[in-house]
Design a protein around this motif. Structure first.
Motif, PDB file in Angstrom:
ATOM      1  N   THR A 169       3.066   9.537  -3.372  1.00 44.24           N
ATOM      2  CA  THR A 169       4.168   8.580  -3.375  1.00 44.24           C
ATOM      3  C   THR A 169       5.050   8.893  -4.583  1.00 44.24           C
ATOM      4  O   THR A 169       4.643   9.629  -5.493  1.00 44.24           O
ATOM      5  CB  THR A 169       3.637   7.145  -3.515  1.00 44.24           C
ATOM      6  N   TRP A 170       6.252   8.327  -4.598  1.00 40.62           N
ATOM      7  CA  TRP A 170       7.043   8.400  -5.819  1.00 40.62           C
ATOM      8  C   TRP A 170       6.318   7.620  -6.907  1.00 40.62           C
ATOM      9  O   TRP A 170       5.485   6.747  -6.625  1.00 40.62           O
ATOM     10  CB  TRP A 170       8.434   7.818  -5.613  1.00 40.62           C
ATOM     11  N   ASP A 176      12.053   5.714  -5.701  1.00 36.01           N
ATOM     12  CA  ASP A 176      11.470   5.177  -4.473  1.00 36.01           C
ATOM     13  C   ASP A 176      12.358   4.156  -3.768  1.00 36.01           C
ATOM     14  O   ASP A 176      11.988   3.630  -2.720  1.00 36.01           O
ATOM     15  CB  ASP A 176      10.114   4.538  -4.792  1.00 36.01           C
ATOM     16  N   THR A 181       7.845   4.482  -0.708  1.00 38.14           N
ATOM     17  CA  THR A 181       6.521   5.086  -0.521  1.00 38.14           C
ATOM     18  C   THR A 181       5.430   4.412  -1.354  1.00 38.14           C
ATOM     19  O   THR A 181       4.248   4.476  -0.982  1.00 38.14           O
ATOM     20  CB  THR A 181       6.549   6.589  -0.883  1.00 38.14           C
ATOM     21  N   MET A 182       5.805   3.797  -2.486  1.00 38.08           N
ATOM     22  CA  MET A 182       4.792   3.118  -3.296  1.00 38.08           C
ATOM     23  C   MET A 182       4.237   1.924  -2.516  1.00 38.08           C
ATOM     24  O   MET A 182       4.919   1.356  -1.649  1.00 38.08           O
ATOM     25  CB  MET A 182       5.384   2.685  -4.633  1.00 38.08           C
ATOM     26  N   HIS A 235       4.407   8.785   3.197  1.00 36.08           N
ATOM     27  CA  HIS A 235       4.327   7.336   3.387  1.00 36.08           C
ATOM     28  C   HIS A 235       2.947   7.018   3.980  1.00 36.08           C
ATOM     29  O   HIS A 235       2.689   7.256   5.152  1.00 36.08           O
ATOM     30  CB  HIS A 235       5.448   6.853   4.317  1.00 36.08           C
TER      31      HIS A 235
END
Length: 242
Positions: A169-170, A176, A181-182, A235
């Protein structure tokens, strides 16, 4: 009691004398010591032969070949153990990793930046083909390499698929903002991650993000990083311990 190991026959008078005597005390003849050595050497050779026969007939022995390596059955077991983890991977993951490794090797043999750029374009098509032109994958396996949070408590995750190949993820809200994505607090995925630790073997599902440059989004700052140690933005929809 006389013993064959302590006494021998004098070559001159044929009387028994000590094997340690330098000459016969009866007739004065010199002792021929080569007879003793010959007997001792013969006994040692006999022991070696008997020992070899016992080892040959022992079914529980640990066999080795002339080079000191395991015999065929042991080698076959070692090869099977080496191939087993790779064989257990989903077909799409095996294909994806194989193409990534192939282009890494070819990139390291390039002579100039023009060749490198052309090779990156080729890899784009190869990776999309490995994913069957789709971006979603199911139950890929790897190792949890990073499990952190940002200032808002969102989870930052990196999963290593193979040496030098990561899904991640970022790691900050600014990067992001568009991709999301987090992993947010309060979600089932966040709750599952709370029970895990870095180093855990995991199974993951989710989707890559599309990219014009690499086919799937890759976060390295340089072409060298992208081709030799790619970090693919991902993701995650599910992460579970194996």
């Amino acid at each position: 009691m006389k013993s064959g190991s302590l006494w021998t026959e004098c070559g001159g008078c044929q009387k028994q004398i000590s094997v340690n005597a330098k000459s016969c005390p009866h007739c004065g003849a010199k002792l021929k010591r080569h007879r003793v050595l010959k007997w001792t050497g013969g006994a040692f050779l006999a022991l070696v032969v008997v020992g070899g026969i016992v080892r040959t007939n022992n079914p529980d022995r640990n066999p080795h070949d002339a080079n000191g390596t395991s015999t065929t059955s042991s080698r076959d077991a070692a090869v099977a153990a080496t191939k087993e983890p790779e064989a257990a991977l989903p077909a799409s993951q095996r294909d994806f990793l194989a193409r990534t490794a192939d282009y890494r090797q070819r990139f390291q043999s390039t002579a100039n930046e023009l060749q490198q750029s052309a090779l990156r374009d080729e890899r784009r098509s190869a990776l999309l083909k490995a994913l069957n032109s789709g971006l979603t994958v199911e139950r890929w396996t790897g190792t949890l390499r990073k499990l952190e949070t940002n200032t808002e408590g969102k989870a930052i995750v990196t999963v290593r698929l193979a040496p030098g190949v990561d899904l991640l993820t970022w790691n900050n809200s600014i990067s992001d903002a568009m991709h999301q994505t987090m992993i947010d607090k309060g979600t089932s995925l966040y709750a599952a991650l709370m029970t895990m630790s870095v180093g855990d073997p995991v199974t993951v599902s989710g989707s890559f993000l599309s990219s014009d440059q690499d086919g799937v989004w890759e976060t390295s700052m340089t072409i060298d990083g992208s081709m030799t140690a790619p970090e693919f933005l991902f993701h995650f929809t599910n992460i579970s311990k194996q």
